[in-house]
Design an enzyme around this catalytic site. Structure first.
Site, PDB file in Angstrom:
ATOM      1  N   GLU A  43      10.333   7.457 -17.937  1.00 23.41           N
ATOM      2  CA  GLU A  43       8.960   7.948 -18.151  1.00 23.41           C
ATOM      3  C   GLU A  43       8.421   7.512 -19.504  1.00 23.41           C
ATOM      4  O   GLU A  43       7.253   7.156 -19.639  1.00 23.41           O
ATOM      5  CB  GLU A  43       8.940   9.476 -18.058  1.00 23.41           C
ATOM      6  CG  GLU A  43       9.225  10.011 -16.662  1.00 23.41           C
ATOM      7  CD  GLU A  43       9.429  11.520 -16.675  1.00 23.41           C
ATOM      8  OE1 GLU A  43       8.429  12.249 -16.570  1.00 23.41           O
ATOM      9  OE2 GLU A  43      10.574  11.970 -16.814  1.00 23.41           O
ATOM     10  N   SER A  61      16.424  20.149 -17.922  1.00 25.87           N
ATOM     11  CA  SER A  61      15.264  20.978 -18.224  1.00 25.87           C
ATOM     12  C   SER A  61      15.740  22.187 -19.011  1.00 25.87           C
ATOM     13  O   SER A  61      16.835  22.699 -18.787  1.00 25.87           O
ATOM     14  CB  SER A  61      14.605  21.435 -16.925  1.00 25.87           C
ATOM     15  OG  SER A  61      13.864  22.621 -17.139  1.00 25.87           O
ATOM     16  N   LYS A  69      17.698  20.653 -12.834  1.00 18.24           N
ATOM     17  CA  LYS A  69      16.908  19.444 -13.034  1.00 18.24           C
ATOM     18  C   LYS A  69      17.659  18.316 -13.711  1.00 18.24           C
ATOM     19  O   LYS A  69      18.502  18.511 -14.578  1.00 18.24           O
ATOM     20  CB  LYS A  69      15.665  19.764 -13.877  1.00 18.24           C
ATOM     21  CG  LYS A  69      14.681  20.641 -13.147  1.00 18.24           C
ATOM     22  CD  LYS A  69      13.653  19.844 -12.381  1.00 18.24           C
ATOM     23  CE  LYS A  69      12.590  19.371 -13.335  1.00 18.24           C
ATOM     24  NZ  LYS A  69      11.549  18.634 -12.671  1.00 18.24           N
ATOM     25  N   HIS A  98       0.828  -1.218   0.000  1.00 18.82           N
ATOM     26  CA  HIS A  98       0.000   0.000   0.000  1.00 18.82           C
ATOM     27  C   HIS A  98       0.863   1.269   0.000  1.00 18.82           C
ATOM     28  O   HIS A  98       0.436   2.305   0.510  1.00 18.82           O
ATOM     29  CB  HIS A  98      -0.943   0.035   1.208  1.00 18.82           C
ATOM     30  CG  HIS A  98      -1.698  -1.241   1.427  1.00 18.82           C
ATOM     31  ND1 HIS A  98      -2.924  -1.482   0.873  1.00 18.82           N
ATOM     32  CD2 HIS A  98      -1.378  -2.364   2.123  1.00 18.82           C
ATOM     33  CE1 HIS A  98      -3.342  -2.692   1.239  1.00 18.82           C
ATOM     34  NE2 HIS A  98      -2.407  -3.260   1.981  1.00 18.82           N
TER      35      HIS A  98
END
Ligand code: ARG
Length: 475
Positions: free
Chosen positions: A295, A282, A288, A161
């Site tokens: 992804e 980025s 970044k 969970h």
């Protein structure tokens, strides 16, 4: 009009050409050009068989074979490409054959149809891709096993969970992913085995009156046997749907692993740093480092699922036998294969180059109560029923939270207030190290259990690899 002036394999009964927009709508060359090698292979074997069986003369067979080999080399070396005007790859190659040997080219199609041809080509192509994919999967499993071997003692919060549950080792966690990919590889093997039947010689749908030898052609193309029913052979695309399922499942497994890498590389977790070569910056925020490849893998699993459902929908309620609907199986299949191969490869590369922050993993276990089960188990060993022990430890946890301490900070005096069953040795079961080491059950997270499963996984991987490579008979 001479046959070879047509850009198609039919026309005798037609007075008018296909309307340009209808042609544009139906022509498949840009997609099925990828089957050129398999199409020539299939034709070579077919022609050889026609010659052996005396359906065409040996001289004719030899002439066609030489011309087909020439076409093979022309395409391979980029010296000739089918014109975009051609309906499909089968037509393109036959047309080229006309340019080389004239009317004799018309004998190539004796006793066969594009319906059995395309089914054969596609099975050959997919078999090759399945073996390539198996090879990539092999390396992914190897990579996971190597990380696991190195980290059988590295502690990591185990979650259910998304909450801290019990300490596990990073090795155990990696092996959990590895077993999923091993199942994928097994499914890939089974799907490849089932697809390894040869439709060639089924004709358009009913077989042929020529004395062809289907055993011979099946054998030469490395298939296990000829398909037993000509109608099924030209309409069956189960092998595409099945592969798309295997592929979707594989992408799904990759997406779950990718998602963890994405989470683990956030500052909140900080468990992993992905290599610069598999992350991007980025355009606006100089600090970044984004896990774009992970992804994209996660995202592309959606496309693989879409292609599977697309294929199932394409087949649903389709009457026997060949229907033109089937042509679009390739668009779906090719896209999934094009997603799968680099996804599996990039995942291996990303894992190989990742840096695991084991100190952060260990820190995350501090004060997380993930050894509460061990405390309850301790009481059970002293004779208390588990339900009762569970309740009592729950009260201990609540008391700890009220005092702002973790389980590692409690002492015997504190515990004795809850039960006289606690003895000094209880303090030993409270550490995550002890918790992990204690789980020596078959399939558990203790280092020796994990080492045992790595050994099992290695053996399973070798068997699968062998079986898969046995399926491949190079033509
Ligand atoms: N381009 C077709 C396909 O990919 C080849 C078979 C065509 N057969 C036919 N009867 N039109 O499915």
């Amino acid at each position: 009009m001479e046959h070879h002036e047509h850009h198609q394999m039919w026309g005798g009964r037609f007075e008018e050409e296909l309307a340009p927009d209808a042609f544009a709508y139906s022509h498949s060359l840009p997609v099925d050009i990828r089957l050129w090698k398999q199409d020539i292979e299939t034709s070579l074997v077919h022609v050889r068989m026609l010659g052996i069986k005396g359906i065409i003369s040996t001289h004719e067979a030899n002439t066609l074979i030489s011309a087909l080999l020439e076409i093979h080399d022309e395409i391979a070396n980029g010296r000739w490409m089918p014109s975009a005007e051609t309906e499909d790859i089968h037509t393109a190659i036959e047309q080229r054959l006309y340019e080389k040997v004239g009317a004799l080219a018309g004998k190539l199609h004796t006793g066969r149809s594009r319906n059995d041809l395309v089914a054969t080509d596609l099975r050959l192509w997919l078999r090759e891709m399945a073996l390539k994919l198996a090879n990539h999967l092999y390396w992914l499993c190897e990579t996971l096993m190597e990380i696991a071997e190195e980290h059988t003692e590295t502690l990591l919060p185990g979650l259910t969970h998304q909450q801290h549950a019990q300490p596990v080792s990073l090795g155990h966690h990696m092996m959990a992913h590895c077993w999923a990919f091993l199942r994928d590889m097994e499914r890939l093997y089974q799907a490849t085995q089932r697809m390894n039947l040869c439709p060639l010689g089924s004709g358009a749908l009913a077989g042929t009156s020529f004395p062809i030898d289907r055993e011979l052609t099946a054998n030469e193309l490395g298939f296990h046997m000829p398909t037993p029913n000509s109608m099924d052979a030209v309409s069956d695309r189960d092998f595409v749907a099945e592969f798309l399922f295997v592929g979707a499942m594989m992408m799904l497994h990759l997406s779950r692993l990718a998602q963890e890498l994405i989470l683990w590389s956030t500052p909140e977790y900080g468990f992993v740093e992905l290599a610069d070569s598999y992350t991007t910056g980025s355009s606006m925020m100089p600090q970044k480092k984004n896990p774009d490849i992970a992804e994209l893998i996660r995202g592309r699993s959606a496309l693989a699922i879409g292609n599977l459902t697309g294929m199932l929908a394409l087949l649903k309620a389709l009457p026997l036998t060949y229907n033109r609907d089937l042509q679009d199986d390739k668009t779906l299949l090719f896209q999934t294969v094009d997603i799968l191969l680099p996804s599996v490869r990039l995942m291996s590369a990303m894992l190989e180059t990742a840096e695991w922050n084991t100190a952060r993993m260990r820190e995350a276990l501090q004060g997380d109560f993930s050894t509460a089960t061990d405390l309850a188990d301790y009481l059970v060993r002293k004779g208390m029923p588990f339900r009762e022990a569970h309740h009592l430890v729950g009260q201990i946890v609540r008391a700890c939270i009220q005092q702002g301490i973790g389980l590692e900070a409690v002492d015997l005096e504190f515990l004795r207030k809850f039960s006289p069953l606690f003895d000094p040795d209880v303090l030993e079961v409270l550490s995550p190290e002890a918790s992990m080491r204690a789980r020596t059950s078959y399939g558990g997270t203790a280092p020796e259990s994990v080492r045992a499963q790595i050994e099992m996984a290695r053996a399973a991987l070798q068997v699968l690899e062998q079986r898969l490579s046995d399926l491949h008979t190079p033509v």
